[in-house]
Design a protein around this motif. Structure first.
Motif, mmCIF file in Angstrom:
data_model
loop_
_atom_site.group_PDB
_atom_site.id
_atom_site.type_symbol
_atom_site.label_atom_id
_atom_site.label_comp_id
_atom_site.label_asym_id
_atom_site.label_seq_id
_atom_site.Cartn_x
_atom_site.Cartn_y
_atom_site.Cartn_z
ATOM 1 N N ASP A 73 0.813 -1.221 0.000
ATOM 2 C CA ASP A 73 0.000 0.000 0.000
ATOM 3 C C ASP A 73 0.846 1.271 0.000
ATOM 4 O O ASP A 73 0.307 2.373 -0.082
ATOM 5 C CB ASP A 73 -0.916 0.011 1.227
ATOM 6 N N ARG A 74 2.148 1.107 0.166
ATOM 7 C CA ARG A 74 3.026 2.276 0.170
ATOM 8 C C ARG A 74 3.931 2.225 -1.060
ATOM 9 O O ARG A 74 3.492 1.958 -2.147
ATOM 10 C CB ARG A 74 3.828 2.318 1.483
ATOM 11 N N ASP A 75 5.197 2.441 -0.891
ATOM 12 C CA ASP A 75 6.123 2.444 -2.025
ATOM 13 C C ASP A 75 6.935 1.168 -2.089
ATOM 14 O O ASP A 75 8.025 1.145 -2.652
ATOM 15 C CB ASP A 75 7.065 3.653 -1.923
ATOM 16 N N GLY A 76 6.397 0.089 -1.521
ATOM 17 C CA GLY A 76 7.133 -1.162 -1.500
ATOM 18 C C GLY A 76 8.027 -1.319 -0.298
ATOM 19 O O GLY A 76 8.794 -2.279 -0.218
ATOM 20 N N SER A 77 7.933 -0.394 0.659
ATOM 21 C CA SER A 77 8.766 -0.416 1.857
ATOM 22 C C SER A 77 7.894 -0.368 3.094
ATOM 23 O O SER A 77 7.093 0.564 3.254
ATOM 24 C CB SER A 77 9.734 0.770 1.868
ATOM 25 N N PRO A 78 8.024 -1.309 4.009
ATOM 26 C CA PRO A 78 7.185 -1.292 5.217
ATOM 27 C C PRO A 78 7.478 -0.112 6.144
ATOM 28 O O PRO A 78 6.567 0.440 6.753
ATOM 29 C CB PRO A 78 7.515 -2.625 5.906
ATOM 30 N N TRP A 79 8.748 0.280 6.256
ATOM 31 C CA TRP A 79 9.131 1.326 7.198
ATOM 32 C C TRP A 79 9.167 2.674 6.493
ATOM 33 O O TRP A 79 9.676 2.806 5.378
ATOM 34 C CB TRP A 79 10.489 1.023 7.826
ATOM 35 N N ASP A 80 8.634 3.693 7.146
ATOM 36 C CA ASP A 80 8.513 5.028 6.575
ATOM 37 C C ASP A 80 9.793 5.821 6.815
ATOM 38 O O ASP A 80 10.109 6.191 7.950
ATOM 39 C CB ASP A 80 7.321 5.744 7.216
ATOM 40 N N GLY A 81 10.524 6.089 5.745
ATOM 41 C CA GLY A 81 11.771 6.823 5.875
ATOM 42 C C GLY A 81 11.591 8.271 6.261
ATOM 43 O O GLY A 81 12.545 8.922 6.703
ATOM 44 N N ALA A 82 10.384 8.820 6.139
ATOM 45 C CA ALA A 82 10.138 10.212 6.497
ATOM 46 C C ALA A 82 9.733 10.379 7.957
ATOM 47 O O ALA A 82 9.581 11.502 8.427
ATOM 48 C CB ALA A 82 9.049 10.793 5.594
ATOM 49 N N SER A 83 9.546 9.279 8.675
ATOM 50 C CA SER A 83 9.094 9.352 10.066
ATOM 51 C C SER A 83 10.281 9.443 11.020
ATOM 52 O O SER A 83 11.323 8.801 10.811
ATOM 53 C CB SER A 83 8.253 8.120 10.414
ATOM 54 N N LEU A 84 10.117 10.225 12.084
ATOM 55 C CA LEU A 84 11.149 10.319 13.112
ATOM 56 C C LEU A 84 11.198 9.058 13.966
ATOM 57 O O LEU A 84 12.235 8.745 14.547
ATOM 58 C CB LEU A 84 10.900 11.533 14.013
ATOM 59 N N ILE A 85 10.083 8.377 14.088
ATOM 60 C CA ILE A 85 10.034 7.133 14.861
ATOM 61 C C ILE A 85 9.343 6.073 14.001
ATOM 62 O O ILE A 85 8.134 5.881 14.071
ATOM 63 C CB ILE A 85 9.338 7.331 16.225
ATOM 64 N N GLU A 86 10.156 5.408 13.215
ATOM 65 C CA GLU A 86 9.636 4.467 12.222
ATOM 66 C C GLU A 86 8.910 3.284 12.848
ATOM 67 O O GLU A 86 7.994 2.712 12.245
ATOM 68 C CB GLU A 86 10.777 3.974 11.322
ATOM 69 N N ASP A 87 9.268 2.910 14.088
ATOM 70 C CA ASP A 87 8.588 1.785 14.728
ATOM 71 C C ASP A 87 7.146 2.140 15.076
ATOM 72 O O ASP A 87 6.234 1.321 14.918
ATOM 73 C CB ASP A 87 9.349 1.312 15.970
ATOM 74 N N TYR A 88 6.928 3.373 15.529
ATOM 75 C CA TYR A 88 5.565 3.809 15.845
ATOM 76 C C TYR A 88 4.740 3.976 14.571
ATOM 77 O O TYR A 88 3.558 3.593 14.519
ATOM 78 C CB TYR A 88 5.598 5.119 16.619
ATOM 79 N N ALA A 89 5.348 4.526 13.520
ATOM 80 C CA ALA A 89 4.629 4.684 12.249
ATOM 81 C C ALA A 89 4.186 3.330 11.711
ATOM 82 O O ALA A 89 3.041 3.174 11.252
ATOM 83 C CB ALA A 89 5.522 5.397 11.230
ATOM 84 N N LEU A 90 5.060 2.326 11.783
ATOM 85 C CA LEU A 90 4.692 0.993 11.303
ATOM 86 C C LEU A 90 3.618 0.373 12.194
ATOM 87 O O LEU A 90 2.704 -0.308 11.700
ATOM 88 C CB LEU A 90 5.925 0.094 11.262
ATOM 89 N N THR A 91 3.694 0.609 13.491
ATOM 90 C CA THR A 91 2.662 0.097 14.398
ATOM 91 C C THR A 91 1.291 0.632 14.019
ATOM 92 O O THR A 91 0.302 -0.121 13.977
ATOM 93 C CB THR A 91 2.978 0.486 15.849
ATOM 94 N N LEU A 92 1.206 1.931 13.734
ATOM 95 C CA LEU A 92 -0.079 2.514 13.333
ATOM 96 C C LEU A 92 -0.561 1.943 12.006
ATOM 97 O O LEU A 92 -1.766 1.728 11.819
ATOM 98 C CB LEU A 92 0.047 4.035 13.244
ATOM 99 N N GLU A 93 0.369 1.703 11.089
ATOM 100 C CA GLU A 93 -0.016 1.099 9.810
ATOM 101 C C GLU A 93 -0.609 -0.290 10.032
ATOM 102 O O GLU A 93 -1.605 -0.666 9.396
ATOM 103 C CB GLU A 93 1.200 1.013 8.881
ATOM 104 N N LEU A 94 -0.015 -1.067 10.913
ATOM 105 C CA LEU A 94 -0.528 -2.406 11.203
ATOM 106 C C LEU A 94 -1.901 -2.334 11.854
ATOM 107 O O LEU A 94 -2.833 -3.069 11.482
ATOM 108 C CB LEU A 94 0.452 -3.156 12.110
ATOM 109 N N LYS A 95 -2.050 -1.453 12.830
ATOM 110 C CA LYS A 95 -3.335 -1.325 13.528
ATOM 111 C C LYS A 95 -4.434 -0.881 12.571
ATOM 112 O O LYS A 95 -5.580 -1.330 12.684
ATOM 113 C CB LYS A 95 -3.212 -0.338 14.689
ATOM 114 N N SER A 96 -4.111 -0.002 11.646
ATOM 115 C CA SER A 96 -5.119 0.484 10.711
ATOM 116 C C SER A 96 -5.596 -0.621 9.763
ATOM 117 O O SER A 96 -6.658 -0.494 9.148
ATOM 118 C CB SER A 96 -4.563 1.659 9.900
#
Length: 400
Positions: free
Chosen positions: A228-251
């Motif tokens: 659903d993104r650019d082929g990468s699970p972790w968001d390179g633009a986020s300051l805390i990539e673990d939290y950004a990925l957690t929200l993606e999973l929860k959504s």
């Protein structure tokens, strides 16, 4: 430019096989081969016999930026993992991320895969994405961990057991303690970690973030996010990539929890200046992610926490202002014994948390008994959060 080193010492560089590209994969940075590393080839997953328990495979990703001081202990902890027959660690991958020290050289002394990224603008997220695309897409589970973290021998097995036992879990994180250290900043953070661990226990091991110190993901869930993104699970633009990925999973309907039986030791910042920078990034990053997504089932609990924090700070400031005015205008103080009840409850809660700290000592007991020192540290963290909120609302640029 990113570069990788081979996995099998028995295969010449010119004949090494690279993972097959999948349809829809993004362009992977050009890979420049360096010196070979001593690491075993990844065995093909065995097909279980009829009636046998299926084997679950795990690939470990360790992004490392100038971690020469601790990478050996981290790798040795991974290689010492004790796993049951139904679990197989198919690869340990160290991603040397923009390193200027001997991190990659030290990691090559062990039977692991070493990938080097010389010019990675996306920091830790970029290292994780590169390692995942290159080595981990065929695994059932993906464990990511910081390069200053050391796992206990049963950590991988405990995290995998939690994932295997609950099909709706998209990720689990480990419970973390502070590695041995010294100094007031280290001691206060060690107590803070124990208190946070108690809070997760009270919440039934539900967490707001799968902490990047050590987190295990279901690869199917990572594939969903990447698609659903650019082929990468972790968001390179986020300051805390673990939290950004957690929200993606929860959504996407996945749940995230802490694995009760999984423990790791992680190295906290050694100075208050370093703590300030870390917490400023955490606070700003969390608020940015919530503002980016707005009110949703994935963010509403965290948004409410920020609102309650705002009220808490407001009333604390109001209380201090009231005390100051009473002193200035010489208003007499009146004390009531019932007012000591909240203080007693707070003190008891701190004592019980401190008692569960591994290798606690006299200084830990003294810090909790005095109360004042921990309160000042709490004010310090609250001030950091307030500054993060102001910068977030003012769209002040924040970087690593």
């Amino acid at each position: 430019m990113a570069s990788s080193t081979a996995v099998s010492p028995s295969t010449p560089p010119s004949t090494r096989r690279r993972p097959a590209r999948r349809s829809g994969d993004p362009d992977v940075p050009t890979v420049r081969l360096r010196t070979a590393v001593a690491a075993p080839a990844r065995p093909a997953p065995a097909r279980p016999a009829r009636g046998a328990t299926a084997v679950t495979t795990v690939t470990v990703l360790v992004p490392a930026h100038d971690e020469e001081a601790g990478i050996a202990a981290t790798v040795e902890g991974l290689l010492a993992q004790e796993v049951p027959d139904e679990l197989r660690i198919t690869g340990v991958v160290v991603v040397a991320n923009n390193c200027s020290d001997r991190t990659a050289e030290i990691a090559r002394r062990y039977p692991v895969t070493v990938l080097e990224m010389d010019d990675n603008p996306d920091k830790k997220a970029g290292a994780l994405n590169h390692g995942w695309r290159e080595t981990a897409r065929d695994a059932d589970l993906v464990l990511t961990m910081d390069a200053d973290t050391v796992l206990r021998p049963d950590t991988v097995a405990a995290m995998a057991a939690a994932m295997r036992g609950n099909a709706v879990l998209g990720a689990v994180c480990a419970r973390y303690w502070a590695t041995p250290g010294r100094g007031l900043a280290w001691r206060l953070q060690r107590l803070e970690y124990a208190r946070y661990d108690d809070l997760r226990d009270l919440r039934g091991w539900r967490v707001s973030v799968a902490s990047g110190a050590a987190a295990m993901y279901r690869n199917h869930a990572l594939e969903q996010v990447a698609a659903d993104r650019d082929g990468s699970p972790w968001d390179g633009a986020s300051l805390i990539e673990d939290y950004a990925l957690t929200l993606e999973l929860k959504s996407r309907g996945w749940r995230v929890a802490a694995a009760k039986g999984a423990h790791v030791y992680t190295t906290p910042p050694s100075t208050f200046r370093a703590v300030w920078r870390q917490r400023l990034r955490w606070g700003r990053g969390g608020m940015d992610e919530c503002l980016k997504r707005g009110w949703s089932p994935a963010t509403r609990q965290d948004v409410l926490s920020y609102v309650l924090f705002g009220f808490s700070v407001f009333f604390r400031v109001l209380f201090v202002a009231m005390l100051a005015l009473m002193i200035i205008y010489e208003v007499p103080f009146r004390y009531a014994l019932i007012g000591l009840v909240p203080l007693g409850v707070m003190w008891l809660e701190r004592v019980t948390s401190m008692w569960r700290v591994p290798d606690r000592g006299f200084r830990d007991v003294a810090l909790v008994a005095v109360v004042l020192v921990e309160d000042v540290y709490g004010f310090f963290l609250e001030l950091c959060a307030v500054v993060a909120a102001v910068r977030c609302l003012n769209a002040h640029r924040q970087a690593w």
